[in-house]
Design a protein around this motif. Structure first.
Motif, PDB file in Angstrom:
ATOM      1  N   THR A 334       0.839  -1.215   0.000  1.00 47.58           N
ATOM      2  CA  THR A 334       0.000   0.000   0.000  1.00 47.58           C
ATOM      3  C   THR A 334       0.862   1.250   0.000  1.00 47.58           C
ATOM      4  O   THR A 334       0.575   2.220  -0.719  1.00 47.58           O
ATOM      5  N   GLY A 339       0.010   4.893  -0.779  1.00 51.18           N
ATOM      6  CA  GLY A 339      -0.908   4.962   0.345  1.00 51.18           C
ATOM      7  C   GLY A 339      -0.289   5.561   1.594  1.00 51.18           C
ATOM      8  O   GLY A 339       0.921   5.498   1.798  1.00 51.18           O
ATOM      9  N   GLU A 342      -3.324   5.734   7.154  1.00 51.69           N
ATOM     10  CA  GLU A 342      -4.735   5.406   7.288  1.00 51.69           C
ATOM     11  C   GLU A 342      -5.145   4.331   6.276  1.00 51.69           C
ATOM     12  O   GLU A 342      -5.909   3.412   6.586  1.00 51.69           O
ATOM     13  N   GLN A 343      -4.621   4.436   5.070  1.00 49.13           N
ATOM     14  CA  GLN A 343      -4.948   3.443   4.045  1.00 49.13           C
ATOM     15  C   GLN A 343      -4.280   2.100   4.339  1.00 49.13           C
ATOM     16  O   GLN A 343      -4.861   1.041   4.086  1.00 49.13           O
ATOM     17  N   ALA A 385      -8.107  -0.339  -0.338  1.00 51.50           N
ATOM     18  CA  ALA A 385      -7.781   0.777   0.562  1.00 51.50           C
ATOM     19  C   ALA A 385      -7.443   2.040  -0.204  1.00 51.50           C
ATOM     20  O   ALA A 385      -7.827   3.144   0.199  1.00 51.50           O
ATOM     21  N   LEU A 386      -6.728   1.878  -1.314  1.00 51.77           N
ATOM     22  CA  LEU A 386      -6.371   3.052  -2.115  1.00 51.77           C
ATOM     23  C   LEU A 386      -7.592   3.713  -2.737  1.00 51.77           C
ATOM     24  O   LEU A 386      -7.568   4.909  -3.053  1.00 51.77           O
ATOM     25  N   GLY A 388     -10.361   3.883  -1.011  1.00 50.63           N
ATOM     26  CA  GLY A 388     -11.171   4.311   0.130  1.00 50.63           C
ATOM     27  C   GLY A 388     -12.178   3.281   0.599  1.00 50.63           C
ATOM     28  O   GLY A 388     -13.168   3.622   1.254  1.00 50.63           O
ATOM     29  N   ARG A 390     -12.874  -0.391   2.702  1.00 53.37           N
ATOM     30  CA  ARG A 390     -12.316  -1.306   3.699  1.00 53.37           C
ATOM     31  C   ARG A 390     -13.431  -2.068   4.388  1.00 53.37           C
ATOM     32  O   ARG A 390     -14.599  -1.667   4.373  1.00 53.37           O
TER      33      ARG A 390
END
Length: 431
Positions: A334, A339, A342-343, A385-386, A388, A390
């Motif tokens: 990530t 990323g 947080e990501q 995750a990239l 947004g 999850r």
């Protein structure tokens, strides 16, 4: 930023990320045997019997895995070859100097029923005791709690070495330096520490990349990596990032579990965990043409995050260690793809929501399948995750924050899954 933790992080990486030739459970038995053999007088080194006693978890991980250079699986051959030709100074590479002649002698011991293996009634999760008998002497070496930690050496019933007992507090601090740390601290260290302080992690790339090529170019285990490659060539699979991650990561595990005479860079006492924390990151770095600094930092982030997650769990358990190591890999992936923390946290949480519960039913060729499954989950979770996306804190054992989610995963591994472990071993030994 907790820079005061950085020296401890470097120490734990240097302790827990080391070269290992072969699966570390049988290698631990081989190491104990090699040390035991060193206790005999030079004029009395003819072995009449070898007795091996191990913990249930070590038995589970040693029953079906190939021992490098021998063409055989199991703890009996590990003990025999370790006694005859092991190099104890090489630690987890104890078998690096064995020859075909040594292997034949070891097989002779086995064929003559001179090696016995049993389960010890001990509370240690990782425990190996090897007693070697000659005509006039008996030497016993006990290793416990880590794959190279010698607790005692005896010759003819007299203790010649006894490890100093530690208080529980000192023991906890030794094995888990992350008591006062969190995932953010791991991220800060890997991305901000001076490059020259962490460049040594590049050896993980060198060793595991070579092991991956070995797995692709020769026939080992179930040939998972080579199977991916063959089907790309046939046109049944397309190339690209995901396929490359699966292919290269599985191939390294194929070679390791198939007995290749090449060391893996391990993580937390496991070569497969080291492969899982290394190869997905290496492939992504190569895919995006990352420079050397980004590769080093991503590898450090992956390996240290894997150790951080594993530090909350028992050394061996019913939970597949490749899954937790791949949660380290998703951190490195990530970050390489742009990323932020947080990501990365989101990606780890998604992986815990995805592959928690994959069992460890011993070390064997099919571990490469689990390694590739976990690597695939890492790529999937990083890409989510990239964008947004999850697994949220409302779902299953996943919490809103990454550290709580890691603790929930570990509670499962250390709690209910201990009963799973007993059932797994019972099934394995009674097949």
């Amino acid at each position: 930023m907790r820079t005061d933790l950085w020296p401890a992080f470097i120490n734990v990486i240097k302790r827990d990320v080391v070269p290992a030739l072969g699966c570390t459970e049988p290698v631990s038995v081989a190491l104990a045997a090699a040390i035991a053999m060193e206790q005999f007088p030079s004029q009395d080194r003819t072995i009449t019997h070898i007795e091996v006693k191990v913990s249930p978890n070590l038995m589970k991980n040693g029953m079906g895995v190939m021992v490098p250079g021998t063409g055989m699986a199991g703890l009996a051959i590990a003990a025999a070859i370790g006694a005859l030709a092991g190099n104890s100074q090489a630690q987890l590479e104890v078998l690096k100097d064995i020859t075909n002649s040594d292997v034949e002698q070891a097989k002779t011991l086995l064929n003559a029923n001179k090696v016995s293996v049993g389960v010890a009634d001990v509370s240690n999760i990782l425990y190996a005791q090897v007693s070697i008998y000659s005509q006039d002497h008996c030497a016993t070496v006990t290793i416990a709690d880590s794959h190279t930690q010698v607790l005692a050496i005896e010759l003819d019933g007299i203790t010649t070495f006894q490890a100093q007992p530690q208080t529980k507090q000192a023991d906890d601090n030794h094995h888990n330096p992350f008591i006062d740390a969190c995932a953010q601290d791991v991220f800060d260290f890997a991305t901000q520490a001076p490059l020259e302080d962490i460049a040594f992690i590049e050896q993980a790339f060198e060793l595991n990349d070579a092991l991956s090529h070995e797995g692709l170019n020769s026939k080992y285990g179930l040939e998972i990596g080579a199977t991916f490659q063959r089907n790309v060539d046939r046109g049944l699979l397309s190339g690209g990032l995901l396929t490359d991650v699966l292919r290269r990561t599985a191939a390294a595990s194929d070679a390791r579990m198939g007995g290749a005479m090449k060391p893996a860079m391990s993580n937390s006492g496991s070569g497969n965990q080291g492969i899982a924390a290394t190869m997905p990151v290496v492939v992504v770095a190569d895919f995006i043409n990352a420079d050397r600094e980004h590769l080093i930092r991503a590898l450090m982030l992956s390996h240290l995050m894997a150790i951080y997650i594993k530090s909350h769990q028992n050394k061996l358990s019913a939970l597949c260690g490749a899954t937790t190591a791949s949660m380290g890999a998703v951190s490195g992936i990530t970050w390489l793809l742009g990323g932020n923390f947080e990501q990365i946290s989101a990606a780890i949480c998604s992986m815990i929501g995805d592959i928690t519960g994959i069992i460890c039913d011993g070390a064997k060729a099919s571990c490469a399948m689990k390694v590739s499954s976990a690597a695939g989950s890492a790529v999937k979770s990083a890409l989510m995750a990239l964008d947004g996306i999850r697994v949220t804190g409302c779902e299953g054992i996943v919490a809103d924050d990454v550290d709580s989610t890691i603790r929930n995963l570990s509670a499962l591994a250390n709690g209910a899954m201990t009963h799973t472990d007993v059932q797994i071993l019972d099934i394995m030994v009674n097949k």
